[in-house]
Design a protein around this motif. Structure first.
Motif, PDB file in Angstrom:
ATOM      1  N   VAL A 164      -8.774   6.967  -7.391  1.00 13.80           N
ATOM      2  CA  VAL A 164      -8.347   5.571  -7.374  1.00 13.80           C
ATOM      3  C   VAL A 164      -6.826   5.531  -7.408  1.00 13.80           C
ATOM      4  O   VAL A 164      -6.198   6.158  -8.256  1.00 13.80           O
ATOM      5  N   LEU A 165      -6.237   4.794  -6.466  1.00 15.02           N
ATOM      6  CA  LEU A 165      -4.800   4.618  -6.425  1.00 15.02           C
ATOM      7  C   LEU A 165      -4.453   3.149  -6.603  1.00 15.02           C
ATOM      8  O   LEU A 165      -5.129   2.269  -6.056  1.00 15.02           O
ATOM      9  N   CYS A 166      -3.399   2.876  -7.377  1.00 14.46           N
ATOM     10  CA  CYS A 166      -2.876   1.535  -7.593  1.00 14.46           C
ATOM     11  C   CYS A 166      -1.462   1.491  -7.041  1.00 14.46           C
ATOM     12  O   CYS A 166      -0.618   2.313  -7.424  1.00 14.46           O
ATOM     13  N   THR A 167      -1.181   0.538  -6.144  1.00  9.81           N
ATOM     14  CA  THR A 167       0.113   0.497  -5.478  1.00  9.81           C
ATOM     15  C   THR A 167       0.637  -0.929  -5.388  1.00  9.81           C
ATOM     16  O   THR A 167      -0.123  -1.898  -5.432  1.00  9.81           O
ATOM     17  N   HIS A 168       1.963  -1.036  -5.269  1.00 11.27           N
ATOM     18  CA  HIS A 168       2.631  -2.303  -4.979  1.00 11.27           C
ATOM     19  C   HIS A 168       3.612  -2.021  -3.850  1.00 11.27           C
ATOM     20  O   HIS A 168       4.699  -1.486  -4.065  1.00 11.27           O
ATOM     21  N   GLN A 169       3.208  -2.382  -2.632  1.00 12.51           N
ATOM     22  CA  GLN A 169       3.983  -2.063  -1.436  1.00 12.51           C
ATOM     23  C   GLN A 169       4.965  -3.193  -1.097  1.00 12.51           C
ATOM     24  O   GLN A 169       4.743  -4.347  -1.457  1.00 12.51           O
ATOM     25  N   ARG A 170       6.009  -2.849  -0.375  1.00 14.01           N
ATOM     26  CA  ARG A 170       6.993  -3.846   0.048  1.00 14.01           C
ATOM     27  C   ARG A 170       6.503  -4.636   1.268  1.00 14.01           C
ATOM     28  O   ARG A 170       6.942  -5.737   1.512  1.00 14.01           O
ATOM     29  N   GLY A 171       5.597  -4.068   2.022  1.00 18.25           N
ATOM     30  CA  GLY A 171       5.050  -4.758   3.189  1.00 18.25           C
ATOM     31  C   GLY A 171       5.858  -4.512   4.442  1.00 18.25           C
ATOM     32  O   GLY A 171       7.092  -4.609   4.441  1.00 18.25           O
ATOM     33  N   GLY A 172       5.163  -4.140   5.511  1.00 17.52           N
ATOM     34  CA  GLY A 172       5.850  -3.902   6.766  1.00 17.52           C
ATOM     35  C   GLY A 172       6.760  -2.700   6.755  1.00 17.52           C
ATOM     36  O   GLY A 172       7.692  -2.609   7.561  1.00 17.52           O
ATOM     37  N   LYS A 173       6.507  -1.757   5.856  1.00 20.83           N
ATOM     38  CA  LYS A 173       7.319  -0.544   5.737  1.00 20.83           C
ATOM     39  C   LYS A 173       6.427   0.661   6.053  1.00 20.83           C
ATOM     40  O   LYS A 173       5.782   1.221   5.155  1.00 20.83           O
ATOM     41  N   PRO A 174       6.361   1.083   7.301  1.00 22.37           N
ATOM     42  CA  PRO A 174       5.445   2.168   7.686  1.00 22.37           C
ATOM     43  C   PRO A 174       5.670   3.450   6.898  1.00 22.37           C
ATOM     44  O   PRO A 174       4.712   4.168   6.597  1.00 22.37           O
ATOM     45  N   GLU A 175       6.914   3.737   6.547  1.00 22.69           N
ATOM     46  CA  GLU A 175       7.195   4.976   5.825  1.00 22.69           C
ATOM     47  C   GLU A 175       6.603   4.950   4.417  1.00 22.69           C
ATOM     48  O   GLU A 175       6.114   5.966   3.917  1.00 22.69           O
ATOM     49  N   GLN A 176       6.610   3.786   3.760  1.00 17.43           N
ATOM     50  CA  GLN A 176       6.011   3.683   2.430  1.00 17.43           C
ATOM     51  C   GLN A 176       4.496   3.779   2.518  1.00 17.43           C
ATOM     52  O   GLN A 176       3.853   4.440   1.694  1.00 17.43           O
ATOM     53  N   MET A 177       3.914   3.125   3.516  1.00 16.96           N
ATOM     54  CA  MET A 177       2.468   3.174   3.701  1.00 16.96           C
ATOM     55  C   MET A 177       2.025   4.594   4.041  1.00 16.96           C
ATOM     56  O   MET A 177       0.990   5.073   3.535  1.00 16.96           O
ATOM     57  N   ALA A 178       2.788   5.305   4.863  1.00 16.19           N
ATOM     58  CA  ALA A 178       2.433   6.677   5.232  1.00 16.19           C
ATOM     59  C   ALA A 178       2.472   7.591   4.010  1.00 16.19           C
ATOM     60  O   ALA A 178       1.610   8.464   3.845  1.00 16.19           O
ATOM     61  N   ASP A 179       3.454   7.376   3.143  1.00  9.17           N
ATOM     62  CA  ASP A 179       3.541   8.183   1.918  1.00  9.17           C
ATOM     63  C   ASP A 179       2.343   7.917   1.018  1.00  9.17           C
ATOM     64  O   ASP A 179       1.776   8.835   0.425  1.00  9.17           O
TER      65      ASP A 179
END
Length: 295
Positions: A164-179
């Motif tokens: 289970v992973l919990c995340t808070h993404q900035r949105g529209g940032k492919p590099e963060q989503m890929a990580d």
């Protein structure tokens, strides 16, 4: 006599039945159908006041704004208790709200993990039910000062392994989503991976749902297509519009059953404490059914 929207929701609900705080409870309450998972951005005081969020301030138009956390916390707590969740992921926790969240975990008979960000003033929190799930590993990954929390768990009913992973993404940032996805899919792979959080992106609009993951379709249950209040959908909003809170599942499925429908609906209603939603996000949840072959 015609009922108000709040009254109709109340009737619907009435028909429903980093540091780690560990608690022992007895087996026997596990739901064999699957795992109930919830994710909730509770709007932390530090950013709610900074950005003059109407849900977070005693008077969001005042020059000197003050937090209303103590006023709206009872409503947030009620929303967290709308289901008997096996896993809960929280975004925008904070040091000053930690004791409330930890106490809520205690009352829900869940264990509690607090995950600070490296370069942000807020934090994540994760909870899991020890009567159903056994902790195998707790880990944290940093990406440019923003943390992702990870729990590896063993299902005591099926012996399946879960991540289970919990995340808070900035949105529209492919590099963060890929990580995030690299972290989620690190070897050795678990039987089922669940990625929860506030992604600040409506994947129904962008079409960028993570490949190979399932998600629940709100249209199937006639639920709202957005996960934030109406005023957050305006033309003046540059981020976080639409449905931005998600639960993605690999190695299984996720759906809105009746419990989840009622929880989503109730969390999208103004509370009597503030006459606003308790947060600027609704609670997102789903019944996750791991693939039996993952056991």
């Amino acid at each position: 006599m015609r009922r108000s929207a709040a009254q109709r929701v109340a009737k619907l609900v009435a028909q429903a039945g980093v540091s780690v705080t560990r608690r022992r409870t007895a087996m026997g309450d596990a739901d064999q159908r699957g795992l109930y998972v919830a994710t909730y951005n509770v709007l932390c005081p530090v950013y709610g006041v900074k950005w003059a969020e109407r849900e977070a301030c005693l008077d969001h138009k005042a020059e000197e704004r003050a937090s209303n956390w103590d006023v709206r916390w009872p409503a947030l707590k009620r929303n967290l208790a709308l289901g008997r969740w096996d896993v809960v992921c929280i975004q925008e926790a904070q040091d000053v709200t930690r004791r409330h969240l930890e106490q809520a975990a205690t009352e829900m008979e869940m264990e509690f993990c607090f995950v600070p960000h490296q370069k942000r003033k807020d934090a994540l929190a994760m909870m899991y039910r020890p009567s159903r799930l056994e902790l195998v590993k707790h880990d944290v990954r940093d990406f440019c000062g923003s943390s992702t929390g990870l729990l590896e768990l063993r299902d005591l009913c099926t012996d399946a392994t879960l991540r289970v992973l919990c995340t808070h993404q900035r949105g529209g940032k492919p590099e963060q989503m890929a990580d995030l996805m690299e972290y989620a899919e690190a070897e050795p792979a678990p039987g089922c991976t669940i990625v929860c959080g506030d992604f600040n992106e409506d994947f129904n609009v962008t079409g960028n749902h993570p490949a190979g993951y399932a998600w629940a379709n709100r249209a199937d249950r006639d639920l709202s297509a957005v996960s934030r209040p109406d005023h957050k959908q305006g033309d003046d909003q540059t981020s976080g519009k639409g449905k931005v809170d998600w639960i993605f599942v690999k190695g299984g499925t996720v759906e809105y059953d009746d419990v989840c429908v009622r929880a989503v609906v109730q969390s999208h209603v103004a509370c009597p404490e503030t006459f606003q939603w308790p947060s600027d996000h609704g609670l997102e949840c789903g019944l996750v059914k791991p693939d039996p072959r993952s056991a």
